[in-house]
Design a protein around this motif. Structure first.
Motif, PDB file in Angstrom:
ATOM      1  N   ALA A   1       0.814  -1.194   0.000  1.00 15.89           N
ATOM      2  CA  ALA A   1       0.000   0.000   0.000  1.00 15.89           C
ATOM      3  C   ALA A   1       0.851   1.247   0.000  1.00 15.89           C
ATOM      4  N   ASP A   2       2.098   1.147   0.471  1.00 14.41           N
ATOM      5  CA  ASP A   2       2.980   2.316   0.511  1.00 14.41           C
ATOM      6  C   ASP A   2       3.398   2.729  -0.904  1.00 14.41           C
ATOM      7  N   THR A   3       3.588   1.780  -1.786  1.00 15.36           N
ATOM      8  CA  THR A   3       3.989   2.128  -3.154  1.00 15.36           C
ATOM      9  C   THR A   3       2.861   2.829  -3.886  1.00 15.36           C
ATOM     10  N   ARG A   4       1.634   2.487  -3.563  1.00 16.81           N
ATOM     11  CA  ARG A   4       0.500   3.116  -4.217  1.00 16.81           C
ATOM     12  C   ARG A   4       0.367   4.582  -3.807  1.00 16.81           C
ATOM     13  N   VAL A   5       0.546   4.900  -2.556  1.00 17.21           N
ATOM     14  CA  VAL A   5       0.486   6.281  -2.089  1.00 17.21           C
ATOM     15  C   VAL A   5       1.640   7.077  -2.688  1.00 17.21           C
ATOM     16  N   GLY A   6       2.797   6.456  -2.802  1.00 15.06           N
ATOM     17  CA  GLY A   6       3.962   7.126  -3.385  1.00 15.06           C
ATOM     18  C   GLY A   6       3.759   7.439  -4.855  1.00 15.06           C
ATOM     19  N   GLU A   7       2.984   6.617  -5.542  1.00 14.65           N
ATOM     20  CA  GLU A   7       2.747   6.876  -6.959  1.00 14.65           C
ATOM     21  C   GLU A   7       1.709   7.974  -7.182  1.00 14.65           C
ATOM     22  N   GLU A   8       0.769   8.122  -6.259  1.00 16.14           N
ATOM     23  CA  GLU A   8      -0.280   9.124  -6.439  1.00 16.14           C
ATOM     24  C   GLU A   8       0.193  10.528  -6.115  1.00 16.14           C
ATOM     25  N   ALA A   9       1.160  10.687  -5.268  1.00 21.02           N
ATOM     26  CA  ALA A   9       1.625  12.022  -4.879  1.00 21.02           C
ATOM     27  C   ALA A   9       2.269  12.766  -6.053  1.00 21.02           C
ATOM     28  N   PRO A  10       3.183  12.175  -6.828  1.00 26.63           N
ATOM     29  CA  PRO A  10       3.719  12.914  -7.991  1.00 26.63           C
ATOM     30  C   PRO A  10       2.653  13.197  -9.040  1.00 26.63           C
ATOM     31  N   LEU A  11       1.658  12.324  -9.146  1.00 24.20           N
ATOM     32  CA  LEU A  11       0.579  12.555 -10.111  1.00 24.20           C
ATOM     33  C   LEU A  11      -0.211  13.805  -9.734  1.00 24.20           C
ATOM     34  N   ALA A  12      -0.468  14.009  -8.449  1.00 24.58           N
ATOM     35  CA  ALA A  12      -1.179  15.205  -7.999  1.00 24.58           C
ATOM     36  C   ALA A  12      -0.330  16.446  -8.230  1.00 24.58           C
ATOM     37  N   VAL A  13       0.963  16.349  -8.033  1.00 25.41           N
ATOM     38  CA  VAL A  13       1.858  17.483  -8.288  1.00 25.41           C
ATOM     39  C   VAL A  13       1.885  17.803  -9.776  1.00 25.41           C
ATOM     40  N   ASP A  14       1.872  16.790 -10.614  1.00 20.55           N
ATOM     41  CA  ASP A  14       1.868  17.016 -12.059  1.00 20.55           C
ATOM     42  C   ASP A  14       0.609  17.758 -12.493  1.00 20.55           C
ATOM     43  N   HIS A  15      -0.520  17.391 -11.932  1.00 21.55           N
ATOM     44  CA  HIS A  15      -1.761  18.098 -12.264  1.00 21.55           C
ATOM     45  C   HIS A  15      -1.699  19.548 -11.805  1.00 21.55           C
ATOM     46  N   ALA A  16      -1.113  19.791 -10.662  1.00 24.54           N
ATOM     47  CA  ALA A  16      -0.996  21.162 -10.163  1.00 24.54           C
ATOM     48  C   ALA A  16      -0.067  21.979 -11.051  1.00 24.54           C
ATOM     49  N   VAL A  17       1.030  21.373 -11.490  1.00 21.59           N
ATOM     50  CA  VAL A  17       1.974  22.088 -12.365  1.00 21.59           C
ATOM     51  C   VAL A  17       1.327  22.390 -13.710  1.00 21.59           C
ATOM     52  N   ILE A  18       0.630  21.421 -14.259  1.00 23.45           N
ATOM     53  CA  ILE A  18      -0.045  21.634 -15.553  1.00 23.45           C
ATOM     54  C   ILE A  18      -1.120  22.709 -15.415  1.00 23.45           C
ATOM     55  N   GLY A  19      -1.882  22.661 -14.334  1.00 26.85           N
ATOM     56  CA  GLY A  19      -2.904  23.685 -14.104  1.00 26.85           C
ATOM     57  C   GLY A  19      -2.293  25.067 -13.940  1.00 26.85           C
ATOM     58  N   GLY A  20      -1.167  25.149 -13.259  1.00 25.04           N
ATOM     59  CA  GLY A  20      -0.482  26.441 -13.092  1.00 25.04           C
ATOM     60  C   GLY A  20       0.034  26.984 -14.409  1.00 25.04           C
ATOM     61  N   VAL A  22      -1.124  26.292 -17.429  1.00 20.93           N
ATOM     62  CA  VAL A  22      -2.279  26.687 -18.241  1.00 20.93           C
ATOM     63  C   VAL A  22      -2.833  28.025 -17.758  1.00 20.93           C
ATOM     64  N   ALA A  23      -2.881  28.214 -16.436  1.00 20.97           N
ATOM     65  CA  ALA A  23      -3.382  29.478 -15.890  1.00 20.97           C
ATOM     66  C   ALA A  23      -2.482  30.637 -16.287  1.00 20.97           C
ATOM     67  N   VAL A  24      -1.170  30.430 -16.254  1.00 21.57           N
ATOM     68  CA  VAL A  24      -0.237  31.496 -16.638  1.00 21.57           C
ATOM     69  C   VAL A  24      -0.377  31.818 -18.119  1.00 21.57           C
ATOM     70  N   VAL A  25      -0.521  30.802 -18.955  1.00 19.82           N
ATOM     71  CA  VAL A  25      -0.671  31.029 -20.398  1.00 19.82           C
ATOM     72  C   VAL A  25      -1.975  31.766 -20.695  1.00 19.82           C
ATOM     73  N   VAL A  26      -3.061  31.379 -20.043  1.00 20.34           N
ATOM     74  CA  VAL A  26      -4.341  32.058 -20.261  1.00 20.34           C
ATOM     75  C   VAL A  26      -4.259  33.504 -19.786  1.00 20.34           C
ATOM     76  N   PHE A  27      -3.616  33.730 -18.655  1.00 23.86           N
ATOM     77  CA  PHE A  27      -3.460  35.092 -18.143  1.00 23.86           C
ATOM     78  C   PHE A  27      -2.620  35.947 -19.096  1.00 23.86           C
TER      79      PHE A  27
END
Length: 83
Positions: A1-20, A22-27
């Motif tokens: 179960a520890d490997t699964r949590v470790g894999e989801e954390a970078p995925l959430a960071v990637d979504h935040a970076v992509i969203g940031g 996109v927000a900068v480009v739109v702005f």
């Protein structure tokens, strides 16, 4: 179960970076659109035509040509040669 949590954390960071990114480009695009809109609104009436000035109040086309200021009455000044 520890490997699964470790894999989801970078995925959430990637979504935040992509969203940031996109927000900068739109702005940036919005700012550019506003700047271009203000520029074109300010320089709206700078288009000049080379039409004759005295031909506005003429009765017909012949009178307009005769009364025109700066018309091509002197046709010998400019000559075009086609080869």
């Amino acid at each position: 179960a520890d490997t699964r949590v470790g894999e989801e954390a970078p995925l959430a960071v990637d979504h935040a970076v992509i969203g940031g990114v996109v927000a900068v480009v739109v702005f940036a695009m919005l700012c550019l659109l506003i700047i271009l809109g203000r520029y074109f609104a300010r320089h709206k009436g700078t288009y000049f035509t080379h039409e004759a000035k005295g031909a506005d109040d003429a009765a017909d086309a012949d009178t307009a040509i005769i009364n025109a200021e700066g018309g091509q009455n002197n046709s010998e000044e400019k000559k075009e040669y086609f080869i």
